[in-house]
Scaffold this active site. Sequence first.
Site, PDB file in Angstrom:
ATOM      1  N   ARG A  53       0.837  -1.196   0.000  1.00 43.80           N
ATOM      2  CA  ARG A  53       0.000   0.000   0.000  1.00 43.80           C
ATOM      3  C   ARG A  53       0.873   1.247   0.000  1.00 43.80           C
ATOM      4  O   ARG A  53       1.882   1.307   0.703  1.00 43.80           O
ATOM      5  CB  ARG A  53      -0.922   0.016   1.226  1.00 43.80           C
ATOM      6  CG  ARG A  53      -1.914  -1.139   1.222  1.00 43.80           C
ATOM      7  CD  ARG A  53      -2.870  -1.089   2.382  1.00 43.80           C
ATOM      8  NE  ARG A  53      -3.684  -2.289   2.427  1.00 43.80           N
ATOM      9  CZ  ARG A  53      -4.544  -2.594   3.394  1.00 43.80           C
ATOM     10  NH1 ARG A  53      -4.708  -1.745   4.402  1.00 43.80           N
ATOM     11  NH2 ARG A  53      -5.239  -3.711   3.354  1.00 43.80           N
ATOM     12  N   ARG A  57       2.588   1.200  10.203  1.00 40.20           N
ATOM     13  CA  ARG A  57       2.033   1.590   8.904  1.00 40.20           C
ATOM     14  C   ARG A  57       3.124   1.451   7.853  1.00 40.20           C
ATOM     15  O   ARG A  57       3.944   2.341   7.667  1.00 40.20           O
ATOM     16  CB  ARG A  57       1.504   3.027   8.973  1.00 40.20           C
ATOM     17  CG  ARG A  57       0.572   3.408   7.844  1.00 40.20           C
ATOM     18  CD  ARG A  57       0.037   4.806   8.043  1.00 40.20           C
ATOM     19  NE  ARG A  57      -0.788   4.926   9.224  1.00 40.20           N
ATOM     20  CZ  ARG A  57      -2.087   4.652   9.275  1.00 40.20           C
ATOM     21  NH1 ARG A  57      -2.710   4.245   8.180  1.00 40.20           N
ATOM     22  NH2 ARG A  57      -2.774   4.789  10.392  1.00 40.20           N
ATOM     23  N   GLU A  72      -6.030  -0.926  15.559  1.00 42.95           N
ATOM     24  CA  GLU A  72      -6.681  -1.914  14.699  1.00 42.95           C
ATOM     25  C   GLU A  72      -5.713  -3.016  14.291  1.00 42.95           C
ATOM     26  O   GLU A  72      -4.579  -2.737  13.873  1.00 42.95           O
ATOM     27  CB  GLU A  72      -7.218  -1.230  13.440  1.00 42.95           C
ATOM     28  CG  GLU A  72      -7.863  -2.188  12.462  1.00 42.95           C
ATOM     29  CD  GLU A  72      -7.760  -1.727  11.014  1.00 42.95           C
ATOM     30  OE1 GLU A  72      -7.723  -2.590  10.126  1.00 42.95           O
ATOM     31  OE2 GLU A  72      -7.679  -0.502  10.788  1.00 42.95           O
ATOM     32  N   SER A  85     -10.022  -6.063  10.453  1.00 43.77           N
ATOM     33  CA  SER A  85     -11.238  -5.383  10.028  1.00 43.77           C
ATOM     34  C   SER A  85     -12.067  -6.378   9.242  1.00 43.77           C
ATOM     35  O   SER A  85     -11.589  -6.914   8.233  1.00 43.77           O
ATOM     36  CB  SER A  85     -10.883  -4.163   9.171  1.00 43.77           C
ATOM     37  OG  SER A  85     -12.008  -3.355   8.935  1.00 43.77           O
ATOM     38  N   ARG A 125       1.223  -6.378  12.787  1.00 45.06           N
ATOM     39  CA  ARG A 125       0.641  -5.769  13.983  1.00 45.06           C
ATOM     40  C   ARG A 125       0.514  -6.793  15.110  1.00 45.06           C
ATOM     41  O   ARG A 125       0.595  -6.437  16.287  1.00 45.06           O
ATOM     42  CB  ARG A 125      -0.698  -5.126  13.651  1.00 45.06           C
ATOM     43  CG  ARG A 125      -0.520  -3.921  12.727  1.00 45.06           C
ATOM     44  CD  ARG A 125      -1.714  -3.010  12.691  1.00 45.06           C
ATOM     45  NE  ARG A 125      -1.400  -1.797  11.924  1.00 45.06           N
ATOM     46  CZ  ARG A 125      -2.160  -0.711  11.889  1.00 45.06           C
ATOM     47  NH1 ARG A 125      -3.282  -0.669  12.588  1.00 45.06           N
ATOM     48  NH2 ARG A 125      -1.798   0.342  11.175  1.00 45.06           N
TER      49      ARG A 125
END
Length: 427
Positions: free
Chosen positions: A262, A277, A349, A352, A391
């Site tokens: 990403r 991130r 988070e 999801s 994560r």
Amino acid sequence: MLDIKWIRENPEALDAALATRGAAPLAAEVVRLDEKRRSVLQRLQEMQSRRNAASKEIGAAMGKKDTALAEKLKAEVAEIKSAMPTLEDEERSVGAALEDLLSGIPNVPLDDVPVGEDEDDNVEIRKWGEKPSWNHTPKEHYEIGEALGGMDFERAAKLSGSRFTVLSGAFARLERALGQFMIDMHTEKHGYREVSPPLLVRDAALYGTGQLPKFAEDLFKASEDRWMIPTAEVPLTNLVAGDILPAETLPLRYTALTYCFRSEAGSAGRDTRGMLRQHQFLKCEMVSITDAESSLDELERMTSAAEDVLQALGLHYRVVALSTGDMGFSARKTYDIEVWLPGQDTYREISSCSVCGDFQSRRMNARYRPKDEKATRFVHTLNGSGVAVGRALIAVVENYLNEDGSVTIPDVLVPYMGGKTKIEAGE
């Protein structure tokens, strides 16, 4: 993509739904373009019908040797043929404008989704476990990883720039162990079928799941017609693109452990330290393909499967229902699972899970045929992280930090770590 028939019949409902997402009303423009396209199509059909009828009349006139009538009809046919290309161009132009508009409209939230502007309006559903209580001071993962010699951000920056990490030694093995543990759990316990998909996909696949055309800036383009996947949701969901599935084969459940890529457009200045991130990260993805009646139950099942990973790792977390303003483009309802990070003293988070209804399947033309019915219906699609491996590594490192700076390995990962129970400096 939304059903154009539903928009025609419920323009106010569309604009109300868009308002909950912070978007401007679009129903009037959709209806205007739709009516214009249908009007042009009707005129084309009328012209085609008259051209065909006139052609037959020419034959009849020639049979009667009525030359004057035949010539008049020929002139009429020629005039119709001359006018049709202009109308056909108009139909294509209006159709393309309508398609472009529809492709940029987000999904309609379900009625029980909390209405709100952003993440501050998300609603906590439940918690599991307890925050760790220590005598020593919590640290962030990058402090722990650098001190133990297993995370190197400077060398990663030399290789690839910012938002990359080099893991080595026990930390590299811990990442591999976490991914293997997750994929084993989802295949052996939760009934997902493991898939090893391509990491490069074409435009159509990203259009099908909703990343294109609106979110191209969030992606990495590898070549003229191929993109790096931002999540395995893209290839897994598109496995059924263009298919008509027998109802008895549903639900289909797929899982994949892949790297994801990403650009993190719009996140400048956010989470610049550490691994939270990244441009490249490892994730265990879950995708379900269901019928319309089963999709909401499947969302609960999928969320539970993701929670099971964190429970097995002994990590405290909470589940929140995302507000309309925080939900993803293709989702009708989303649960985020947020794991507790002692180093940040907050929840972040880690998974999801979303139900998309028939929003993606309309874009992919993925359908199923109910038993004893001739007509087909669009499948419902769901996707969820089961979970983000990087994560999870962060959470393990921060939650299992010992006073001497070492990190204890959660029991379920010890077999995947070759029997190692602790990460110490230099390993």
